[in-house]
Design a protein around this motif. Structure first.
Motif, short mmCIF file in Angstrom:
data_model
loop_
_atom_site.label_atom_id
_atom_site.label_comp_id
_atom_site.label_asym_id
_atom_site.label_seq_id
_atom_site.Cartn_x
_atom_site.Cartn_y
_atom_site.Cartn_z
N GLY A 146 0.82 -1.21 0.00
CA GLY A 146 0.00 0.00 0.00
C GLY A 146 0.85 1.26 0.00
N ALA A 147 1.95 1.23 0.77
CA ALA A 147 2.84 2.40 0.81
C ALA A 147 3.51 2.62 -0.55
CB ALA A 147 3.88 2.19 1.90
N LEU A 148 3.90 1.53 -1.19
CA LEU A 148 4.51 1.65 -2.51
C LEU A 148 3.50 2.15 -3.55
CD1 LEU A 148 6.69 -1.60 -2.49
CD2 LEU A 148 7.52 0.77 -2.45
N ALA A 149 2.27 1.67 -3.47
CA ALA A 149 1.23 2.15 -4.37
C ALA A 149 0.97 3.63 -4.14
CB ALA A 149 -0.06 1.35 -4.18
N ALA A 150 1.02 4.06 -2.86
CA ALA A 150 0.85 5.49 -2.56
C ALA A 150 1.99 6.31 -3.14
CB ALA A 150 0.76 5.69 -1.04
N SER A 151 3.21 5.76 -3.09
CA SER A 151 4.35 6.46 -3.69
C SER A 151 4.18 6.60 -5.20
CB SER A 151 5.65 5.72 -3.38
OG SER A 151 5.91 5.71 -2.00
N ALA A 152 3.68 5.52 -5.82
CA ALA A 152 3.42 5.58 -7.26
C ALA A 152 2.36 6.63 -7.58
CB ALA A 152 2.97 4.21 -7.77
N GLY A 153 1.29 6.66 -6.75
CA GLY A 153 0.26 7.67 -6.96
C GLY A 153 0.80 9.07 -6.81
N ALA A 154 1.68 9.28 -5.82
CA ALA A 154 2.27 10.61 -5.62
C ALA A 154 3.13 11.01 -6.81
CB ALA A 154 3.07 10.62 -4.32
N ALA A 155 3.93 10.05 -7.31
CA ALA A 155 4.78 10.36 -8.46
C ALA A 155 3.95 10.68 -9.69
CB ALA A 155 5.72 9.18 -8.74
N LEU A 156 2.88 9.89 -9.92
CA LEU A 156 2.02 10.14 -11.08
C LEU A 156 1.27 11.46 -10.93
CD1 LEU A 156 0.62 6.54 -11.62
CD2 LEU A 156 2.16 7.78 -13.16
N GLU A 157 0.82 11.75 -9.70
CA GLU A 157 0.10 13.01 -9.49
C GLU A 157 1.03 14.21 -9.68
OE1 GLU A 157 -2.83 15.11 -6.18
OE2 GLU A 157 -1.44 13.52 -5.56
N ARG A 158 2.24 14.08 -9.14
CA ARG A 158 3.22 15.15 -9.27
C ARG A 158 3.50 15.43 -10.75
NH1 ARG A 158 7.89 17.25 -6.46
NH2 ARG A 158 9.63 17.61 -7.90
N ARG A 159 3.71 14.35 -11.50
CA ARG A 159 3.99 14.52 -12.93
C ARG A 159 2.80 15.15 -13.65
NH1 ARG A 159 7.62 12.68 -16.65
NH2 ARG A 159 9.00 13.14 -14.89
N GLU A 160 1.58 14.72 -13.27
CA GLU A 160 0.39 15.24 -13.95
C GLU A 160 0.21 16.73 -13.64
OE1 GLU A 160 -2.52 15.10 -16.65
OE2 GLU A 160 -1.10 13.51 -16.14
N LEU A 161 0.50 17.13 -12.42
CA LEU A 161 0.37 18.55 -12.06
C LEU A 161 1.35 19.40 -12.87
CD1 LEU A 161 -0.05 18.32 -8.18
CD2 LEU A 161 -1.78 19.00 -9.86
N TYR A 162 2.59 18.94 -12.96
CA TYR A 162 3.58 19.67 -13.75
C TYR A 162 3.19 19.67 -15.23
CZ TYR A 162 7.11 20.71 -10.22
OH TYR A 162 7.78 21.25 -9.15
N ASN A 163 2.64 18.55 -15.70
CA ASN A 163 2.24 18.46 -17.10
C ASN A 163 1.08 19.40 -17.40
OD1 ASN A 163 2.34 17.51 -19.72
ND2 ASN A 163 2.33 15.37 -19.13
N ASP A 164 0.13 19.49 -16.46
CA ASP A 164 -0.99 20.40 -16.65
C ASP A 164 -0.52 21.85 -16.72
OD1 ASP A 164 -2.87 18.42 -16.76
OD2 ASP A 164 -3.52 18.60 -14.68
N LYS A 165 0.43 22.20 -15.84
CA LYS A 165 0.96 23.56 -15.88
C LYS A 165 1.69 23.82 -17.19
CE LYS A 165 2.97 25.43 -12.41
NZ LYS A 165 3.95 25.66 -11.31
N ALA A 166 2.45 22.83 -17.64
CA ALA A 166 3.17 22.98 -18.90
C ALA A 166 2.19 23.09 -20.07
CB ALA A 166 4.11 21.80 -19.12
N ARG A 167 1.12 22.31 -20.02
CA ARG A 167 0.11 22.37 -21.08
C ARG A 167 -0.50 23.77 -21.15
NH1 ARG A 167 -4.66 18.87 -22.98
NH2 ARG A 167 -6.32 20.39 -23.32
N SER A 168 -0.87 24.32 -20.00
CA SER A 168 -1.46 25.65 -19.98
C SER A 168 -0.48 26.71 -20.49
CB SER A 168 -1.92 26.00 -18.55
OG SER A 168 -2.90 25.11 -18.10
N ALA A 169 0.77 26.60 -20.03
CA ALA A 169 1.78 27.57 -20.47
C ALA A 169 2.01 27.47 -21.97
CB ALA A 169 3.08 27.35 -19.72
N GLN A 170 2.03 26.24 -22.50
CA GLN A 170 2.25 26.07 -23.93
C GLN A 170 1.06 26.57 -24.73
OE1 GLN A 170 4.61 25.77 -25.73
NE2 GLN A 170 4.08 24.79 -27.65
N GLU A 171 -0.17 26.38 -24.21
CA GLU A 171 -1.33 26.90 -24.92
C GLU A 171 -1.24 28.42 -25.03
OE1 GLU A 171 -6.18 27.22 -24.50
OE2 GLU A 171 -5.11 25.73 -23.32
#
Length: 828
Positions: A146-171
């Motif tokens: 469960g802790a490892l799955a939470a770490s994976a979720g945090a990494a994926l969420e972190r990446r998605e947040l940065y990607n969303d910001k990059a998407r907005s900036a690129q638009e």
């Protein structure tokens, strides 16, 4: 665990730790939802089964994905963490592993431990670990998973947040680029290329494989909506390779500086394969007397004779992007410190591959100084690390993108490389495309140069890990500033204080302006900028340059900027009749966007839908370009993915297309105004020519006898014509030694006080040359008008007819009229 730089390595480490946490486990994987599909993000023990770390689980539709993530198993255990399940391994692999038949040796009783991965309370993936003995772990084991799955979720969420910001900036960046195109009158081909790559870099999930523009050939602004059926259309296709944004940015920086100081900057491009042609451009510029030259040398040694000749002619030369040859007569080099850049690239690669490995390197030209400096600095830096790095012999593609792809593919497939260094611009894209095609996207560590639009997209998707971004806009700007200072202050004064750059091999030093470099990654690290921060930073830097106040150069000067044409061929324009049954025809007639599933839409038999389906497209989108409420064109997008365009995606595309419509209409309006201006200028020239002819005919000077001239006046006598009349009369009086000038006003439109005043001025001028003006042809109506207006003729002699005036003139000159009978005349 590497966070913020390499998501693939982070997730792979999580799966390895999960496999290690389960006794006797040998296989594990992490699957996550990507749009409407499940994708393998990382795996252990599935080599040879998965073709790629990014393997997609079938063509799942939303209900299937949701079902997979919400009801993953048929059995739950009381000791498991929330949502964790146990499932028979054979059943799991059968449903969720491509090529599961290769796993026939899985123990009969094996199970898969499934731990959900959550992001913001939503289940977005699953951590799956095979347990060979078919026994569920203890509560402590479930807690570890469960802790490892939470770490994976945090990494994926972190990446998605940065990607969303990059998407907005690129638009925002794409919209700004289109708005700039409105003012710059960018060509339609360049605009389509900008839009195509811009949309692709913003909407990664849509995987747009084709974006092209359709325009009605003769669409009037505000025309009727229903008249599209019988029209011709022009279709603009974007080439696979388009102009490099690097050179466009460099050009724009130079033009901004030129406008700031009042200097004209002439931009010329030389083919990337022809240093001789580049030298010819410099030679021509020297011959026509330009005041300064900034050049990006293709081969510095070939260019040096022209630089030497420019120095002899007093024309200062600076090089940009690439240093000049050793001992050059160039005054300065303005660009990236390529040695420092090579070291930065090596340090970045060492972070990506802490255990070392083989590194491939690809450049445009091995002979180019900037390439050599980057590669040698990279080699020296990695050789100084503790990890065993082996930089393979660098290859060159000579600006041939197909050759670069073949070189990269072969190296990835058979070279055993763990990392790849894209030394210049598109080289990073060649590595990324090869890694994606061979199933090593994310696994092959790629460090690239220059943030092209495609590079930006591959950075966001994780195929490219880091980009070293040069400040080419600054290069062009500083080059023009330095040349301007040389012209206004003198060469030595302008160069004083600039740092020196030591020549390689102990060569002579050169003045050097380091324009700097940025290390850009998708996420923030202690040593790099996140893409979402870099994009607005870059825009702000350019805006600051446009606002900067500089001393204005009042004298007319011309500078030459010579860059490289890396190959812009491939733009294609077609003309075709518009088919009202096509999707494009429907978009134009309805003036509304349409999203089509090429396999199930009611438009599945439309001609352009059939054609797109034949090329593998699953989603087809048409968005109208509007003016006055009517459509004059459409942007058409194709994707191989099902449901590739959501309503949010469509809204963003419409924003861009609306701005694009303004740019195209602006260009059309300017074109129409320019054509109309040229027509008016031609009409004015023609009218002026006619007026000159009329003036010549309306006031001719006719010598009718010795010392006597006649000047009839036709039309009106205004101030402008009066001046020409007097000038012509005085010239002819002098030429013919005239003593009397008969001014015949029979053909004048109006003989009033104003026109008589002009005639009196003419009489006074003639009197100064010893000639007398006699006014003849005064009609009774004209005489009455002059009396009513109180016109005083003074000493001006008048006669009612030309005959009487002629008789008076003869009396003044001593002539006479003799009437003789014709010898052939017989009395009647």
């Amino acid at each position: 665990m590497v966070t913020g730089l390499d998501l693939h390595a982070t997730l792979h480490r999580i799966v390895m730790d999960a496999v290690g946490a389960v006794p006797s486990a040998q296989r594990g994987s992490l699957l996550a939802r990507d749009g409407e599909q499940l994708v393998y993000k990382a795996s252990v023990g599935l080599a040879g089964v998965l073709a790629s770390p990014q393997e997609i689980v079938g063509g799942a539709v939303p209900p299937t994905v949701i079902a997979t993530l919400s009801t993953l198993s048929t059995l739950s255990t009381p000791d498991s963490a929330d949502g964790a399940r146990v499932m028979a391994a054979a059943d799991w692999y059968r449903e969720h592993l491509p090529g599961a038949s290769a796993l026939h040796l899985v123990p009969a009783g094996a199970v898969v431990l499934l731990t959900p991965v959550h992001v913001q309370g939503q289940t977005i993936g699953v951590l799956a670990v095979e347990q060979p003995v078919g026994q569920a772990p203890s509560g402590e084991g479930w807690a570890r998973l469960g802790a490892l799955a939470a770490s994976a979720g945090a990494a994926l969420e972190r990446r998605e947040l940065y990607n969303d910001k990059a998407r907005s900036a690129q638009e925002v960046r794409v919209l700004e680029a289109v708005l700039n195109a409105v003012a710059a009158r960018t060509s339609t081909h360049e605009l389509v290329d900008m839009i195509s790559k811009g949309i692709k870099s913003v909407q990664l999930g849509s995987q747009w494989r084709s974006v092209h523009l359709v325009l009605l050939s003769d669409a009037p602004v505000g025309g009727a909506r229903g008249d599209a059926a019988a029209r011709e259309i022009r279709i603009y296709h974007v080439p696979h390779r388009s102009p490099l944004a690097f050179w466009n940015n460099l050009r724009d920086g130079a033009l901004v500086a030129g406008r700031s100081v009042g200097i004209h900057v002439d931009v010329r491009n030389a083919p990337a394969h022809s240093a001789v042609e580049q030298r010819g451009i410099l030679e021509d510029a020297i011959d026509r007397g330009v005041h300064g030259i900034a050049v990006a040398p293709i081969t510095p040694e070939v260019l040096e004779p022209a630089i030497r000749r420019a120095a002899q002619a007093g024309v200062p030369v600076v090089t940009i992007d690439t240093p000049p040859a050793e001992g050059s007569c160039a005054k300065a080099y303005i660009g990236t410190d390529n040695v420092a850049a090579g070291r930065l690239a090596a340090e970045t690669m060492a972070r990506l591959l802490p255990g070392g490995g083989k590194i491939g390197a690809l450049t445009f030209w091995l002979s180019a100084i900037n390439s050599r400096e980057r590669i040698e600095a990279f080699r020296a830096a990695v050789s100084g690390t503790r990890a065993p790095f082996d930089l393979q012999p660098p290859a060159e593609d000579r600006f041939d993108i197909e050759l670069g792809m073949r070189i990269a593919r072969e190296a990835v497939q058979t070279g055993g490389i763990a990392g790849a260094f894209g030394v210049c611009a598109e080289n990073g894209l060649s590595w990324a495309a090869a890694a994606r095609a061979l199933g090593r996207a994310g696994e092959l560590k790629i460090v690239a140069f220059d943030l092209l639009t495609d590079t930006l997209a591959m950075l966001r998707e994780g195929t490219i890990h880091a980009v070293l971004v040069q400040r080419e806009h600054e290069m062009g700007y500083r080059a023009v500033r330095v040349l301007h200072d040389m012209l206004s202050k003198g060469v030595e004064a302008a160069l004083a204080g600039l740092p020196m750059r030591a020549g390689s091999g102990g060569g002579s030093a050169l003045r050097f302006i380091d324009t700097g470099i940025d290390v850009v990654t998708i996420e923030r690290t202690p040593w790099s900028l996140p893409l979402s921060d870099y994009l607005p930073l870059d825009a702000n830097r350019k805006a600051a340059k446009r606002r900067e106040q500089l001393p204005y150069e009042s004298r007319a000067k011309e500078l030459l900027l010579v860059t490289v044409d890396a190959g812009n061929e491939g733009y294609r324009e077609e003309r075709a009749p518009l088919d009202a049954r096509s999707m494009v025809g429907r978009v134009l007639s309805a003036a509304r966007p349409i999203i089509v599933d090429t396999h199930s839409s009611e438009l599945h038999d439309a001609p352009d839908v059939v054609e797109a389906r034949g090329k593998g497209a699953h989603t087809l989108v048409g968005v109208p370009l509007l003016a006055g409420g009517s459509a004059f064109g459409a942007l058409v997008l194709e994707s191989g993915r099902r449901a590739a365009c959501s309503l949010d995606d469509l809204t963003m595309i419409e924003r861009i297309v609306d701005t694009m419509a303004v740019a195209i209409e602006n260009d059309r309006l300017v074109h129409r105004i320019t054509e109309r201006t040229h027509e008016l200028e031609r009409a004015n020239r023609h009218q002026e020519s006619l007026l000159d002819t009329i003036r010549e005919l309306s006031s001719p000077v006719v010598p009718i006898a010795r010392d006597i001239l006649v000047m009839p006046i036709v039309g009106t006598m205004d101030a402008q014509r009066s001046g020409r009349f007097i000038e012509s009369m005085l010239q002819d009086i002098t030429e013919h030694h005239a003593r009397v000038v008969l001014v015949d006003v029979t053909g004048m439109a109006v003989v009033d006080a104003a026109s008589v005043e002009h005639l009196l001025r003419a009489a006074r001028a003639a009197r100064l040359l010893g000639a007398e003006v006699v006014l003849v042809g005064v009609t009774p109506a004209a005489a009455q008008l002059m009396v009513e207006q109180g016109v005083e003729l003074g000493s001006l002699i008048t006669r009612s007819t030309l005959e009487l005036g002629f008789a008076y003139a003869l009396s003044k000159t001593g002539g006479q009229i003799v009437y003789r009978r014709s010898p052939h005349h017989q009395p009647s």
